[in-house]
Design a protein around this motif. Structure first.
Motif, PDB file in Angstrom:
ATOM      1  N   GLU A 192       0.811  -1.215   0.000  1.00  0.00           N
ATOM      2  CA  GLU A 192       0.000   0.000   0.000  1.00  0.00           C
ATOM      3  C   GLU A 192       0.846   1.268   0.000  1.00  0.00           C
ATOM      4  O   GLU A 192       0.322   2.365  -0.173  1.00  0.00           O
ATOM      5  CB  GLU A 192      -0.924   0.009   1.225  1.00  0.00           C
ATOM      6  CG  GLU A 192      -1.976  -1.084   1.219  1.00  0.00           C
ATOM      7  CD  GLU A 192      -3.034  -0.838   0.158  1.00  0.00           C
ATOM      8  OE1 GLU A 192      -3.381   0.338  -0.069  1.00  0.00           O
ATOM      9  OE2 GLU A 192      -3.499  -1.815  -0.453  1.00  0.00           O
ATOM     10  N   LYS A 208       2.605   5.616   3.416  1.00  0.00           N
ATOM     11  CA  LYS A 208       1.569   6.375   4.119  1.00  0.00           C
ATOM     12  C   LYS A 208       0.442   5.468   4.590  1.00  0.00           C
ATOM     13  O   LYS A 208       0.062   5.489   5.767  1.00  0.00           O
ATOM     14  CB  LYS A 208       1.007   7.487   3.238  1.00  0.00           C
ATOM     15  CG  LYS A 208      -0.044   8.333   3.971  1.00  0.00           C
ATOM     16  CD  LYS A 208      -0.680   9.370   3.082  1.00  0.00           C
ATOM     17  CE  LYS A 208      -1.645  10.258   3.877  1.00  0.00           C
ATOM     18  NZ  LYS A 208      -2.714   9.476   4.539  1.00  0.00           N
ATOM     19  N   ARG A 209      -0.114   4.681   3.683  1.00  0.00           N
ATOM     20  CA  ARG A 209      -1.233   3.821   4.060  1.00  0.00           C
ATOM     21  C   ARG A 209      -0.793   2.753   5.050  1.00  0.00           C
ATOM     22  O   ARG A 209      -1.532   2.416   5.986  1.00  0.00           O
ATOM     23  CB  ARG A 209      -1.840   3.183   2.819  1.00  0.00           C
ATOM     24  CG  ARG A 209      -2.598   4.168   1.928  1.00  0.00           C
ATOM     25  CD  ARG A 209      -3.150   3.486   0.698  1.00  0.00           C
ATOM     26  NE  ARG A 209      -3.915   4.402  -0.140  1.00  0.00           N
ATOM     27  CZ  ARG A 209      -4.431   4.081  -1.324  1.00  0.00           C
ATOM     28  NH1 ARG A 209      -4.264   2.852  -1.799  1.00  0.00           N
ATOM     29  NH2 ARG A 209      -5.107   4.967  -2.021  1.00  0.00           N
ATOM     30  N   ALA A 210       0.416   2.225   4.857  1.00  0.00           N
ATOM     31  CA  ALA A 210       0.917   1.232   5.807  1.00  0.00           C
ATOM     32  C   ALA A 210       1.078   1.853   7.187  1.00  0.00           C
ATOM     33  O   ALA A 210       0.690   1.264   8.203  1.00  0.00           O
ATOM     34  CB  ALA A 210       2.245   0.660   5.317  1.00  0.00           C
ATOM     35  N   SER A 211       1.633   3.068   7.235  1.00  0.00           N
ATOM     36  CA  SER A 211       1.824   3.751   8.513  1.00  0.00           C
ATOM     37  C   SER A 211       0.492   4.064   9.181  1.00  0.00           C
ATOM     38  O   SER A 211       0.355   3.945  10.407  1.00  0.00           O
ATOM     39  CB  SER A 211       2.625   5.037   8.303  1.00  0.00           C
ATOM     40  OG  SER A 211       2.735   5.770   9.497  1.00  0.00           O
ATOM     41  N   ASP A 212      -0.501   4.462   8.398  1.00  0.00           N
ATOM     42  CA  ASP A 212      -1.826   4.749   8.963  1.00  0.00           C
ATOM     43  C   ASP A 212      -2.380   3.526   9.691  1.00  0.00           C
ATOM     44  O   ASP A 212      -3.047   3.650  10.730  1.00  0.00           O
ATOM     45  CB  ASP A 212      -2.794   5.166   7.855  1.00  0.00           C
ATOM     46  CG  ASP A 212      -2.504   6.564   7.314  1.00  0.00           C
ATOM     47  OD1 ASP A 212      -1.759   7.314   7.975  1.00  0.00           O
ATOM     48  OD2 ASP A 212      -3.010   6.886   6.224  1.00  0.00           O
ATOM     49  N   LYS A 213      -2.093   2.337   9.162  1.00  0.00           N
ATOM     50  CA  LYS A 213      -2.597   1.108   9.778  1.00  0.00           C
ATOM     51  C   LYS A 213      -1.710   0.638  10.931  1.00  0.00           C
ATOM     52  O   LYS A 213      -2.190   0.000  11.870  1.00  0.00           O
ATOM     53  CB  LYS A 213      -2.725   0.015   8.721  1.00  0.00           C
ATOM     54  CG  LYS A 213      -3.803   0.310   7.680  1.00  0.00           C
ATOM     55  CD  LYS A 213      -3.906  -0.786   6.632  1.00  0.00           C
ATOM     56  CE  LYS A 213      -4.990  -0.460   5.611  1.00  0.00           C
ATOM     57  NZ  LYS A 213      -5.095  -1.499   4.544  1.00  0.00           N
ATOM     58  N   SER A 217       4.799   6.793  12.023  1.00  0.00           N
ATOM     59  CA  SER A 217       4.777   7.903  11.063  1.00  0.00           C
ATOM     60  C   SER A 217       6.150   8.540  10.884  1.00  0.00           C
ATOM     61  O   SER A 217       6.464   9.072   9.818  1.00  0.00           O
ATOM     62  CB  SER A 217       3.755   8.957  11.491  1.00  0.00           C
ATOM     63  OG  SER A 217       4.110   9.524  12.745  1.00  0.00           O
ATOM     64  N   HIS A 250       7.391  10.380   3.180  1.00  0.00           N
ATOM     65  CA  HIS A 250       6.557  10.689   2.019  1.00  0.00           C
ATOM     66  C   HIS A 250       6.080  12.132   2.094  1.00  0.00           C
ATOM     67  O   HIS A 250       6.140  12.784   3.145  1.00  0.00           O
ATOM     68  CB  HIS A 250       5.337   9.759   1.972  1.00  0.00           C
ATOM     69  CG  HIS A 250       4.319  10.076   3.033  1.00  0.00           C
ATOM     70  ND1 HIS A 250       3.271  10.956   2.828  1.00  0.00           N
ATOM     71  CD2 HIS A 250       4.199   9.648   4.324  1.00  0.00           C
ATOM     72  CE1 HIS A 250       2.549  11.049   3.933  1.00  0.00           C
ATOM     73  NE2 HIS A 250       3.086  10.270   4.860  1.00  0.00           N
ATOM     74  N   GLY A 261       1.583  11.361   0.332  1.00  0.00           N
ATOM     75  CA  GLY A 261       1.414   9.946   0.050  1.00  0.00           C
ATOM     76  C   GLY A 261       2.407   9.371  -0.932  1.00  0.00           C
ATOM     77  O   GLY A 261       2.442   8.149  -1.127  1.00  0.00           O
TER      78      GLY A 261
END
Length: 329
Positions: free
Chosen positions: A95, A98-103, A109, A114, A117
């Motif tokens: 992903e 960014k998306r991986a870090s959000d999860k 973070s 990035h 994103g």
């Protein structure tokens, strides 16, 4: 491996020093894997380095190999394959950072490098503040070809011929690579516009003005020769500015706001540890002032929204009429 594959300059850093890899054979192999599997090598390198740093700092990534560490080619090779197949830890990491870090949660973070994103570019922004401004404010995010790099204009390192073509962009003096101030913003505005036009016209930046083989006038002549209409260097620069405004408007419409015009926090807090710029990091308050100066020079408000007069100047007033952007006086 017996195969060969074209190699871009960025992979030498993203899949080299960025992941602790000093194995040239594995660098070539990872390049072939990226081209074979359809992976972007720059984004991939930053995904892998984030995964390694998360492991080092006790942030659990489900199904990640316990062997994954800097320069371990076996575990990195397997992770590349897992990302491409979206299996195991690769399903999350595919992903992007960014998306991986959000999860993974807020503690991750710091390691997700990035802007908007898009994973970071490998050219160092802490010592090249034109690039830093471009990485932060460009609607497309951090790219190595957002503008001519700062070292070309550095008072010590700059090429002797740099200023010859740059005078046509009203860039009249050399400025230190790491300088933070309005004069750098003035230069960045011109340099980003010409490379925006170069990109729009499908010309290679390695031949582009103001420091490469083509001149600004020759770009206008090429456009005339190909299209059959009269053109000029003025029109080429106008194309570049219009394109930047149009992509900015698209971002605003899609919900990207001024607070995303920044850099990963580490560039402000973590200094360089070796070489000429040892102990140097970007002064965040000065950098934010540069962003506001750039907004003003571009005819945008303090939130980075193009004013209506700017839309008129770029023949973009239709974006208000068509409902893509609210009118800002």
């Amino acid at each position: 491996m017996s195969k060969a594959s074209a190699m871009h300059q960025e992979i030498t850093a993203s899949m080299g020093a960025n992941i602790g890899n000093g194995d040239l054979d594995f660098l070539f192999e990872s390049n072939i894997l990226c081209n074979t599997l359809g992976l972007d090598p720059t984004s991939l390198g930053y995904v892998i380095s984030m995964a390694i740093e998360c492991r080092e700092n006790g942030i659990e990534i489900p199904a990640i190999s316990s062997e994954l560490t800097w320069g371990d080619t076996a575990s990195i090779r397997q992770l590349i394959l897992d990302i491409a197949a979206r299996q195991g830890a690769g399903d999350l990491l595919a992903e992007g950072v960014k998306r991986a870090s959000d999860k993974l949660g807020p503690n991750s973070s710091h390691f997700a490098m990035h802007v908007k994103g898009l994973e970071m570019c490998v050219a160092e922004p802490r010592t090249q503040t034109n690039l830093a401004l471009g990485y932060a404010t460009a609607p497309i995010g951090p790219r190595f070809n957002i503008c001519e790099h700062d070292w070309d204009y550095d008072v010590e390192l700059g090429w002797p011929h740099t200023m010859q073509g740059s005078n046509t962009l009203v860039i009249l003096e050399r400025i230190p690579m790491d300088y933070l101030g309005p004069e750098k913003v003035r230069n960045y505005k011109a340099l980003s516009q010409i490379w925006s036009a170069t990109d729009a016209l499908c010309l290679c930046i390695f031949a582009a003005p103001p420091t490469r083989s083509l001149t600004l006038e020759e770009m206008g002549s090429l456009l005339s020769a190909i299209t059959g209409w009269e053109s000029s260097s003025y029109e080429v620069m106008a194309f570049g500015e219009r394109r930047i405004n149009l992509t900015k408007i698209y971002n605003i419409r899609e919900g990207i706001t001024a607070d995303q015009d920044t850099l990963p926090e580490r560039f402000f807090t973590d200094p360089i540890t070796v070489g000429r710029w040892s102990n140097y990091s970007i002064d965040k308050s000065k950098f934010q002032e540069m962003i506001q100066t750039y907004y003003s020079m571009m005819g945008w408000d303090n939130q980075g929204v193009p004013r209506y007069s700017t839309l008129l100047a770029n023949r973009l007033e239709w974006v208000v009429a068509d409902g893509h952007l609210e009118k800002v006086e």
